[in-house]
Enzyme design. Sequence first.
Site, PDB file in Angstrom:
ATOM      1  N   GLY A   8    -100.533 127.727 -28.147  1.00 29.64           N
ATOM      2  CA  GLY A   8    -101.733 128.650 -28.012  1.00 29.64           C
ATOM      3  C   GLY A   8    -101.576 129.668 -28.906  1.00 29.64           C
ATOM      4  N   SER A  10    -103.969 129.485 -31.565  1.00 27.59           N
ATOM      5  CA  SER A  10    -105.270 129.915 -32.169  1.00 27.59           C
ATOM      6  C   SER A  10    -106.028 131.191 -31.847  1.00 27.59           C
ATOM      7  CB  SER A  10    -106.289 128.924 -31.393  1.00 27.59           C
ATOM      8  OG  SER A  10    -106.104 128.706 -30.084  1.00 27.59           O
ATOM      9  N   ARG A  11    -105.349 131.944 -30.953  1.00 24.81           N
ATOM     10  CA  ARG A  11    -106.004 133.312 -30.667  1.00 24.81           C
ATOM     11  C   ARG A  11    -104.876 134.168 -30.107  1.00 24.81           C
ATOM     12  NH1 ARG A  11    -109.339 133.102 -26.327  1.00 24.81           N
ATOM     13  NH2 ARG A  11    -108.642 131.028 -25.605  1.00 24.81           N
ATOM     14  N   VAL A  60    -100.944 121.900 -22.861  1.00 27.86           N
ATOM     15  CA  VAL A  60     -99.656 121.827 -22.680  1.00 27.86           C
ATOM     16  C   VAL A  60     -99.485 121.496 -20.925  1.00 27.86           C
ATOM     17  CG1 VAL A  60     -98.909 123.700 -23.982  1.00 27.86           C
ATOM     18  CG2 VAL A  60     -99.720 124.443 -21.892  1.00 27.86           C
ATOM     19  N   TYR A 153     -99.872 133.844 -11.114  1.00 22.38           N
ATOM     20  CA  TYR A 153     -99.481 134.120 -12.547  1.00 22.38           C
ATOM     21  C   TYR A 153     -98.068 134.973 -12.207  1.00 22.38           C
ATOM     22  CZ  TYR A 153     -99.890 136.386 -17.162  1.00 22.38           C
ATOM     23  OH  TYR A 153     -99.906 136.524 -18.353  1.00 22.38           O
ATOM     24  N   ALA A 155     -96.024 134.426 -10.123  1.00 20.22           N
ATOM     25  CA  ALA A 155     -94.923 133.367  -9.923  1.00 20.22           C
ATOM     26  C   ALA A 155     -94.593 132.488 -11.035  1.00 20.22           C
ATOM     27  CB  ALA A 155     -95.607 132.410  -8.577  1.00 20.22           C
ATOM     28  N   ALA A 156     -95.524 132.307 -11.889  1.00 20.60           N
ATOM     29  CA  ALA A 156     -95.299 131.299 -13.073  1.00 20.60           C
ATOM     30  C   ALA A 156     -94.510 131.824 -13.872  1.00 20.60           C
ATOM     31  CB  ALA A 156     -96.767 131.136 -13.706  1.00 20.60           C
ATOM     32  N   LYS A 157     -94.669 133.365 -14.293  1.00 23.36           N
ATOM     33  CA  LYS A 157     -93.901 133.883 -15.281  1.00 23.36           C
ATOM     34  C   LYS A 157     -92.658 134.192 -14.706  1.00 23.36           C
ATOM     35  CE  LYS A 157     -97.204 134.270 -18.314  1.00 23.36           C
ATOM     36  NZ  LYS A 157     -97.236 133.561 -19.718  1.00 23.36           N
TER      37      LYS A 157
END
Length: 242
Positions: A8, A10-11, A60, A153, A155-157
């Site tokens: 990620g 690009s930005r 990804v 989000y 949970a993922a982090k």
Amino acid sequence: MKYALVTGGSRGIGKAICLQLAEAGYPIIINYVSNKDAALKTKQMIEEKGGTAELLPFDVADGKAVDDAIMSWSEAHPDDYIALLINNAGIRMDTMMVFMQNEQWNDVINTNLNGFFYITRRLLKDMLTKRFGRIINIVSLSGIKGLPGQTNYSAAKAAIIGATKALAQEVGARKVTVNAVAPGFITTDMTKDLDEADLKSLIPMGRFGKPEEVAALVGFLASEEAAYITGEVISINGGLYT
Ligand code: NAP
């Protein structure tokens, strides 16, 4: 040559990290999923400052795409390896859990968490063999405190934070460090739908953070000076939550 791969890149925060690591002398691999124009802009900015960069697009969240991209990069670079991996690619799809669809749960877990796994496992072997590596995972305040509307989000982090601590212990003896950086509100495309004027009253520093401020912290963790820091989660949130 030691390369730095920023997923990620690009930005937003990833772009600022690309510029920071290029300034530290690393050739940069800019990953992105769809926004080629933005990735080319990042590449151009690096080159204007005297650095070198190449694009490596892949999703990804797609394990096979990750494997194929890394294999073709390695074939084209037989004498080089990726010594710095910044797992930055991420998305959010906020909604209260009572309304959350399978797709909203799965997409956020796949990109943020599974993306971290697919790419990191592929790059570990070289780092361990060469006895140097830096893995820096961009997590979030949301993964530490939990934020309503972001169960997917958060949970993922939070899962990446657990993996950061576990992996740091697996690879420390080979001089590979693994750390996480947890930003609060940072001004990027990801936060452009938020009401900054309203939210900044909650932040002791009275403002959103800048991508460059996150990148400076990542630059330090990537440096030789940070060789003894591993398994840590470092917050950068203007005092919002400690
Ligand atoms: P952003 O401005 O929305 O940029 C997201 C980047 O991730 C873009 O480069 C995008 O590529 C890339 N990306 C998205 N999905 C991808 C995929 N499946 N495969 C490869 N690349 C993918 O986001 P940001 O604010 O810079 O956030 C960067 C990281 O910081 C994320 O992990 C985010 O969760 C975390 N974070 C952000 C904040 C904040 O306030 N901004 C706070 C805490 C944590 P394209 O350009 O091709 O779309």
